[in-house]
Design a protein around this motif. Structure first.
Motif, PDB file in Angstrom:
ATOM      1  N   LEU B  34      21.805 -80.448  67.426  1.00 25.82           N
ATOM      2  CA  LEU B  34      21.637 -79.061  67.008  1.00 25.82           C
ATOM      3  C   LEU B  34      22.875 -78.213  67.271  1.00 25.82           C
ATOM      4  O   LEU B  34      23.174 -77.298  66.514  1.00 25.82           O
ATOM      5  N   GLY B  35      23.573 -78.495  68.346  1.00 27.34           N
ATOM      6  CA  GLY B  35      24.693 -77.640  68.748  1.00 27.34           C
ATOM      7  C   GLY B  35      24.192 -76.496  69.617  1.00 27.34           C
ATOM      8  O   GLY B  35      23.039 -76.505  70.056  1.00 27.34           O
ATOM      9  N   ASP B  36      25.063 -75.490  69.848  1.00 24.70           N
ATOM     10  CA  ASP B  36      24.701 -74.386  70.745  1.00 24.70           C
ATOM     11  C   ASP B  36      23.438 -73.676  70.279  1.00 24.70           C
ATOM     12  O   ASP B  36      23.394 -73.136  69.190  1.00 24.70           O
ATOM     13  N   LEU B  37      22.420 -73.653  71.143  1.00 25.67           N
ATOM     14  CA  LEU B  37      21.162 -73.005  70.782  1.00 25.67           C
ATOM     15  C   LEU B  37      21.275 -71.488  70.935  1.00 25.67           C
ATOM     16  O   LEU B  37      21.876 -70.987  71.881  1.00 25.67           O
ATOM     17  N   THR B  38      20.690 -70.775  69.968  1.00 26.28           N
ATOM     18  CA  THR B  38      20.741 -69.316  69.994  1.00 26.28           C
ATOM     19  C   THR B  38      19.362 -68.698  70.202  1.00 26.28           C
ATOM     20  O   THR B  38      19.239 -67.537  70.545  1.00 26.28           O
ATOM     21  N   PHE B  39      18.328 -69.488  69.950  1.00 26.89           N
ATOM     22  CA  PHE B  39      16.974 -68.938  70.055  1.00 26.89           C
ATOM     23  C   PHE B  39      15.957 -70.060  70.192  1.00 26.89           C
ATOM     24  O   PHE B  39      16.075 -71.097  69.543  1.00 26.89           O
ATOM     25  N   VAL B  58      13.407 -74.245  67.449  1.00 29.02           N
ATOM     26  CA  VAL B  58      14.702 -73.934  68.073  1.00 29.02           C
ATOM     27  C   VAL B  58      15.696 -73.610  66.961  1.00 29.02           C
ATOM     28  O   VAL B  58      15.675 -74.219  65.896  1.00 29.02           O
ATOM     29  N   GLU B  59      16.526 -72.614  67.237  1.00 30.21           N
ATOM     30  CA  GLU B  59      17.588 -72.280  66.294  1.00 30.21           C
ATOM     31  C   GLU B  59      18.923 -72.462  66.998  1.00 30.21           C
ATOM     32  O   GLU B  59      19.065 -72.110  68.159  1.00 30.21           O
ATOM     33  N   SER B  60      19.887 -72.994  66.244  1.00 26.91           N
ATOM     34  CA  SER B  60      21.218 -73.132  66.804  1.00 26.91           C
ATOM     35  C   SER B  60      22.191 -72.456  65.860  1.00 26.91           C
ATOM     36  O   SER B  60      21.792 -71.925  64.832  1.00 26.91           O
ATOM     37  N   VAL B  61      23.464 -72.508  66.211  1.00 26.06           N
ATOM     38  CA  VAL B  61      24.455 -71.870  65.354  1.00 26.06           C
ATOM     39  C   VAL B  61      24.526 -72.533  63.984  1.00 26.06           C
ATOM     40  O   VAL B  61      25.024 -71.949  63.040  1.00 26.06           O
ATOM     41  N   LYS B  62      24.032 -73.747  63.863  1.00 29.31           N
ATOM     42  CA  LYS B  62      24.149 -74.394  62.553  1.00 29.31           C
ATOM     43  C   LYS B  62      22.831 -74.852  61.920  1.00 29.31           C
ATOM     44  O   LYS B  62      22.834 -75.276  60.770  1.00 29.31           O
ATOM     45  N   LEU B  82      14.082 -69.062  78.772  1.00 33.56           N
ATOM     46  CA  LEU B  82      14.704 -69.442  77.503  1.00 33.56           C
ATOM     47  C   LEU B  82      14.923 -68.257  76.573  1.00 33.56           C
ATOM     48  O   LEU B  82      15.815 -68.264  75.741  1.00 33.56           O
ATOM     49  N   GLU B  83      14.087 -67.215  76.743  1.00 31.56           N
ATOM     50  CA  GLU B  83      14.235 -66.039  75.881  1.00 31.56           C
ATOM     51  C   GLU B  83      15.617 -65.415  76.075  1.00 31.56           C
ATOM     52  O   GLU B  83      16.300 -65.088  75.120  1.00 31.56           O
ATOM     53  N   GLU B  84      16.003 -65.279  77.328  1.00 35.78           N
ATOM     54  CA  GLU B  84      17.308 -64.689  77.640  1.00 35.78           C
ATOM     55  C   GLU B  84      18.438 -65.704  77.510  1.00 35.78           C
ATOM     56  O   GLU B  84      19.563 -65.362  77.179  1.00 35.78           O
ATOM     57  N   ASN B  85      18.125 -66.957  77.827  1.00 33.80           N
ATOM     58  CA  ASN B  85      19.173 -67.965  77.898  1.00 33.80           C
ATOM     59  C   ASN B  85      18.778 -69.291  77.245  1.00 33.80           C
ATOM     60  O   ASN B  85      18.497 -70.274  77.928  1.00 33.80           O
ATOM     61  N   PRO B  86      18.775 -69.313  75.897  1.00 36.62           N
ATOM     62  CA  PRO B  86      18.383 -70.545  75.201  1.00 36.62           C
ATOM     63  C   PRO B  86      19.346 -71.708  75.478  1.00 36.62           C
ATOM     64  O   PRO B  86      18.987 -72.871  75.341  1.00 36.62           O
TER      65      PRO B  86
END
Lengths: 444, 126
Positions: B34-39, B58-62, B82-86
């Motif tokens: 996934l790469g860096d997770l954002t959410f 899960v959402e990531s940058v890509k 996880l809300e603050e720090n996925p």
């Protein structure tokens, strides 16, 4: 010249390639009963003839009327610079900004527009816009359905009937319950709304000023919704937001508006601008495009479409909405308009419009038999009861170049004698005087 | 990078069974893909799931992808961090990056052992 690129020879070559004898044969798959019987179009004419015909049709429009029509759409003055700037080719033919490296200008414009919308509404986030105010309401309600997983709406009858009809139509094939709380003499029934919100309610929808021009504070309604874990949606009028308590200040979760009053001409009903803003908590439920500010690898500021996982080109089945476009050019006009007027200019526009409406109310109620529908505060629009049919009064005055307002009987049973009168900064006190004199002459 | 006290689903969730309850998250391999997770969209406490049912996303940058319940049961706790720090999922998928605890509804079924999972991701990598 016919505007068809193919010559007969080319058509024959194409038919030869696919192995069909005629164009008719290509479409043979489509049954006769599925084909349009006729497109009901007249014979082709030359450009000169068409222009002449259109000019003839245009000449039938009454272009020099004094109008007090509002009902959700308002004839505010649009500075010339709005046309000049929004008409630049770069904005006018903008490419869909999915490639940020090629669309920084468009993306920054959307970002600035979102900032203006969020500030005007007192909300944390805004999207790049949807088609119009009615679509924005439907999308807001669907946001509520997704986030609460409930299917019941409580709607004030004082919300613009055009929007309520749109909502009914949009949701007709969805398993949703729409509960309408009646208005009381054009005033939103706050107690009735509070009583109607239960623990199955997804959202409560109100409008400020409401369809009758009445201004209210919905803080208590929104608090009641919060208590029941329902969302609050407020449909607002952007110009008046510069002087009224904002949706955010009232505690709304989602604020929507028809953005036409921000630099868009009435132009027979469109294209308009659907404004949407919400709390940060709900941003992932917000449909359509959202522009965000970020940095490139060298730390330079850049703009992108962000949170795209909500959109259908990423996860089709999971998309928040099938809207993947926005009213980019209309939003562009809105941000230019807001920037030209500035905070103070927008405020003065609102105050002037409200002042004119007060004068109109004063003049009209001075006529024996004409009275205000309610004594509650109003913005730049108000309803009066006439001692005659309002539609008839409008017909009579229109012939003499004055449209005194909107006939409420068109949407509200039992209000056939009610006239909805709107003012903007464009109506002078003389205009108001002439209209009032004419109404006076009619009802005496 | 595969701990030996967890079981896996074919959809790259891991689960650590502790008596009546199980902790779950997404695998190291999944977060890498996934790469860096954002959410991270976590389920509600009290929500019940069948094994294989969609539980969050899960959402990531890509990309964005669904998370499926590896076991059946009721969610008893979620990782609020996880809300603050996925990114916790990227940093520590089998520890700090846990997603939720599930009160088990019967024995877990059809899960892969660490070795089986290792073969699965080796296949997927080709």
């Amino acid at each position: 010249m016919p505007y068809i690129p193919h010559t007969d020879d080319e058509r024959q070559a194409m038919l030869g390639t696919v192995g069909a004898g005629s164009v008719e044969e290509v479409f043979a798959e489509i049954g006769e009963d599925l084909r349009p019987r006729s497109f009901d179009l007249p014979e082709a004419r030359s450009e000169m003839e068409v222009v002449k015909h259109l000019e003839f049709l245009a000449s039938k429009n009454a272009t020099h009327v004094t109008s007090f029509l509002g009902a959700g759409f308002y004839d505010h003055y649009i500075p010339e610079a709005v046309d000049a700037l929004a008409g630049r080719g770069e904005f006018y033919t903008a490419y869909t900004p999915y490639q940020p490296e090629a669309s920084q200008g468009t993306l920054q414009a959307i970002y600035e527009y979102q900032t203006a919308v969020a500030r005007l509404m007192g909300m944390e986030c805004a999207n790049a816009s949807v088609y119009d105010g009615g679509t924005a309401i439907f999308e807001a309600m669907m946001m509520a359905v997704r986030s609460t997983k409930r299917r019941r709406f409580v709607i004030s009858e004082a919300v613009n009937p055009i929007y309520r009809i749109m909502l009914t139509s949009y949701t007709s094939n969805l398993d949703l319950e729409l509960v309408t709380v009646p208005h009381k003499d054009g005033v939103t029934d706050v107690e009735g709304l509070i009583a109607a919100i239960d623990d199955k309610t997804a959202a409560v929808l109100v409008q400020n000023p409401n369809f009758f021009g009445n201004i209210a504070d919905f803080e208590r309604v929104f608090a009641a919704a919060k208590e029941k874990k329902a969302l609050s949606v407020l449909s607002a009028y952007p110009v008046l937001q510069s002087v009224l308590k904002t949706p955010g200040e009232m505690g709304a979760d989602i604020a929507v508006a028809e953005g036409q009053s921000l630099g868009l001409p009435l132009s027979f009903g469109g294209p308009y601008l659907g404004i949407m803003a919400c709390t940060r908590k709900l941003v992932r439920q917000l449909p359509g495009r959202i522009a965000g500010r970020t940095q490139d690898t060298e730390g330079r500021t850049g703009y992108v479409l962000t949170l795209q996982a909500r959109e259908q080109h990423i996860r089709r089945a999971k998309a928040t909405s099938n809207i993947c476009s926005n009213q980019a050019l209309c939003a562009m006009r809105a941000i230019i308009h807001v920037c030209l007027l500035g905070q103070e200019g927008l405020r003065r526009t609102a105050l002037l419009s409200m002042e004119r409406a007060r004068y109109a109310a004063e003049r009209l109620t001075a006529i024996p038999g004409v009275e205000l529908l309610s004594d509650q505060p109003f913005g730049n629009e108000f309803a009066v009861r006439l001692p005659m049919d309002a539609a008839l009064a409008i017909d009579r005055l229109s012939m003499r170049g004055v449209v005194p307002g909107f006939p409420l009987g068109r949407y509200y049973e039992g209000m056939e004698d009610c006239l909805l009168v709107a003012c903007t900064e464009k109506q002078t006190t003389e205009d108001v005087g002439v209209m009032a004199e004419m109404i006076g002459g009619l009802v005496r | 990078m595969i701990p030996d006290d967890v079981l896996f689903s074919k959809t790259h969730e891991w689960v650590r069974v502790e008596d009546e309850e199980a902790v779950m998250g997404v695998s190291h391999f999944a977060q890498e893909q996934l790469g860096d997770l954002t959410f991270v969209e976590v389920p509600e406490v009290g929500a019940t799931f069948q094994a294989g049912e969609e539980l969050g996303s899960v959402e990531s940058v890509k990309a964005a992808s669904e998370i499926y319940a590896p076991v059946a049961g009721e969610v008893s706790e979620v990782n609020e961090e996880l809300e603050e720090n996925p990114g916790l999922i990227n940093e520590d998928p089998y520890g700090e990056g846990w997603i939720c605890r599930i009160r088990l509804d019967g024995e877990p079924e059809g899960l892969l052992s660490p070795d089986d999972y290792k073969s699965l991701i080796e296949e997927e990598a080709h």
